[in-house]
Structures are given as C-alpha cells and as structure tokens.
Design an enzyme around this catalytic site. Structure first.
Site, PDB file in Angstrom:
ATOM      1  N   GLY A 187       0.855  -1.179   0.000  1.00  0.00           N
ATOM      2  CA  GLY A 187       0.000   0.000   0.000  1.00  0.00           C
ATOM      3  C   GLY A 187       0.885   1.221   0.000  1.00  0.00           C
ATOM      4  N   MET A 196       2.377   5.014   1.269  1.00  0.00           N
ATOM      5  CA  MET A 196       2.833   5.489   2.575  1.00  0.00           C
ATOM      6  C   MET A 196       1.627   5.777   3.457  1.00  0.00           C
ATOM      7  SD  MET A 196       5.579   8.393   1.517  1.00  0.00           S
ATOM      8  CE  MET A 196       4.199   9.493   1.356  1.00  0.00           C
ATOM      9  N   ASP A 197       1.814   5.646   4.734  1.00  0.00           N
ATOM     10  CA  ASP A 197       0.788   6.027   5.719  1.00  0.00           C
ATOM     11  C   ASP A 197      -0.412   5.103   5.758  1.00  0.00           C
ATOM     12  OD1 ASP A 197       2.215   8.230   6.461  1.00  0.00           O
ATOM     13  OD2 ASP A 197       1.149   9.603   5.150  1.00  0.00           O
ATOM     14  N   GLY A 221      -0.455   2.227   7.077  1.00  0.00           N
ATOM     15  CA  GLY A 221      -0.404   1.389   8.275  1.00  0.00           C
ATOM     16  C   GLY A 221       0.371   0.097   8.108  1.00  0.00           C
ATOM     17  N   LYS A 222       1.277   0.032   7.140  1.00  0.00           N
ATOM     18  CA  LYS A 222       2.034  -1.203   6.914  1.00  0.00           C
ATOM     19  C   LYS A 222       2.885  -1.574   8.119  1.00  0.00           C
ATOM     20  CE  LYS A 222       4.091   0.306   3.175  1.00  0.00           C
ATOM     21  NZ  LYS A 222       3.394   1.586   3.024  1.00  0.00           N
ATOM     22  N   SER A 223       3.626  -0.590   8.643  1.00  0.00           N
ATOM     23  CA  SER A 223       4.517  -0.902   9.768  1.00  0.00           C
ATOM     24  C   SER A 223       3.714  -1.228  11.023  1.00  0.00           C
ATOM     25  CB  SER A 223       5.470   0.255  10.021  1.00  0.00           C
ATOM     26  OG  SER A 223       6.313   0.434   8.897  1.00  0.00           O
ATOM     27  N   ASP A 259       9.678  -5.754   7.005  1.00  0.00           N
ATOM     28  CA  ASP A 259       9.118  -4.439   6.711  1.00  0.00           C
ATOM     29  C   ASP A 259       9.969  -3.771   5.631  1.00  0.00           C
ATOM     30  OD1 ASP A 259       7.118  -2.563   7.064  1.00  0.00           O
ATOM     31  OD2 ASP A 259       8.204  -1.440   8.598  1.00  0.00           O
ATOM     32  N   GLU A 260       9.372  -2.870   4.902  1.00  0.00           N
ATOM     33  CA  GLU A 260      10.056  -2.133   3.826  1.00  0.00           C
ATOM     34  C   GLU A 260      10.692  -3.094   2.816  1.00  0.00           C
ATOM     35  OE1 GLU A 260       9.339   0.892   3.923  1.00  0.00           O
ATOM     36  OE2 GLU A 260       9.377   1.670   5.974  1.00  0.00           O
TER      37      GLU A 260
END
Ligand SMILES: [Zn+2]
Length: 213
Positions: free
Chosen positions: A24, A26-27, A29-31, A97-98
């Site tokens: 998705g 940025m922002d 809520g992935k992290s 992540d990332e």
C-alpha cells in the site's frame, strides 16, 4: 518419528509455510500491521525475526507513524537472508518491513526460506516508487508470493480521492526523475513524500498541504 496427537504443536515443515506480501502507499499502516503481526505470532509462542530497511527512524527499527516501535535487523544489500535465518536456532516466521527496498536476490531468498525451511514470511512494503514504477523487490514479491494483499486502510489525497501513489516533492515541486530510492522525511532532507491520487500525481498539484511553489 515423534508421535503426534491432535493437540501437539505442528512441527515446522509439516504444513506449507507461506509467503505473503502486504502492500500500500505510505501512511496506510504497513509498519503498524507488521508490528501487530509480530505481536500476535509471538504470543502464540512462535519465534520470529523482524527485518527492515530504510525505516523512517533512520535506525535498525520498525517504527509506525502512530508511535509504535521495535528493534529490527537492518537488511543491507549484502545480507544473505537464508544464512541469517539458519544461523538462529529455531525461527518460525519473519516479519519483513520495507521489503520493497530488498534486492531481488533477497526476495528469492525469502521464497527459499518458505519452501526449503518451512518459515512463514510476512512482507510489507510499497509497490511503486515516486514515478509510479514498481520497485524491483516489490515486483519479485508480486511474482513469487502465495498471497498478495492491498492494505485497506484508506489514505486520501488532498482532494479526497483515494491516494495510491507516492509522490516525491523536492523544493515544493513534484519530482519526475531521479534515483529510485531517496530517503526523505528527515530533518536534514529537502525531500519529502506525499500520497496523491492518480489524477493529481499526473498533474503534479500538491494541494494546500503542499509547499508554496
Ligand atoms: Zn487528488
């Protein structure tokens, strides 16, 4: 062979491990989801490693915009993920992540860990860069993952439409060219990122929240 009852813990390798990619803008809520996933698996007694690359904190950490954070292993380009995981005693799952910033080879190593070592891999990342072109690592995840999920937390463009594209803003202007990975949003950096709808990504209009041009 050990005898198993219905209540025995499932030995790793006895079921199919999975490679899942959550993506998705940025922002979205992935992290936050990555940290929640790690918490849920840990609570069930599963052992995992948390990996990241270029986190917004600038350190080897997974941090979310809503204030959660956890120490993590920084994935340098030279890091062999199979070797990393097999050097630990027993790993059941990985939180990556990332993952859009991992190398293609590292994404293939993740698939290897799933297939050859029975480790569940949950990868999180952006799909595309500031030009709306897919990151090589993300593309490899689309090609190899067992499951791909677009995150449903809606991020809005300034106009109110769903924002799906990540714009790079340099000196108040939307950038169309440049290196694929430039870390922004730090105090020293003149580069920042803004989520836009497709229409405004194309037109370059940054709205009221944009810098004065
Ligand atoms: Zn818009």
């Amino acid at each position: 062979m050990t005898e198993l009852s219905a209540l025995s813990a499932v030995p790793s390798g006895a079921r199919n491990a999975v490679l899942k990619f959550y993506f998705g803008p940025m922002d979205c809520g992935k992290s936050t989801l990555a940290l929640q996933m790690n918490y849920n698996h840990g609570r069930q007694g599963r052992r995992g490693l948390v990996l990241t690359k270029h986190d917004r904190s600038g350190g080897p950490k997974v941090t979310s915009r809503i204030g959660l954070g956890l120490e993590a292993i920084e994935v340098e380009d030279s890091l062999d993920l199979v070797r990393l995981v097999t050097s630990h005693e027993r790993i059941d799952y990985l939180i990556c992540d990332e993952a859009c910033f991992y190398t293609v080879e590292q994404i293939e190593q993740l698939a290897d860990l799933v297939d050859e070592h029975g480790i569940d891999v949950y990868a999180f990342g952006l799909a595309s860069d500031f030009r709306s072109v897919m990151f090589p690592g993300a593309q490899r995840l689309f090609e190899l993952a067992d499951e791909v999920c677009r995150l449903q937390v809606e991020v809005l463009c300034w106009c109110g439409r769903p924002g799906q594209l990540n714009a790079r803003v340099v000196g108040g202007v939307l950038a169309r060219t440049g290196e694929q990975v430039v870390i922004g949003d730090t105090d020293a950096s003149p580069v920042r990122y803004q989520v836009l709808c497709r229409r405004h990504h194309r037109s370059g209009q940054l709205g009221e929240g944009g810098d004065p041009a």
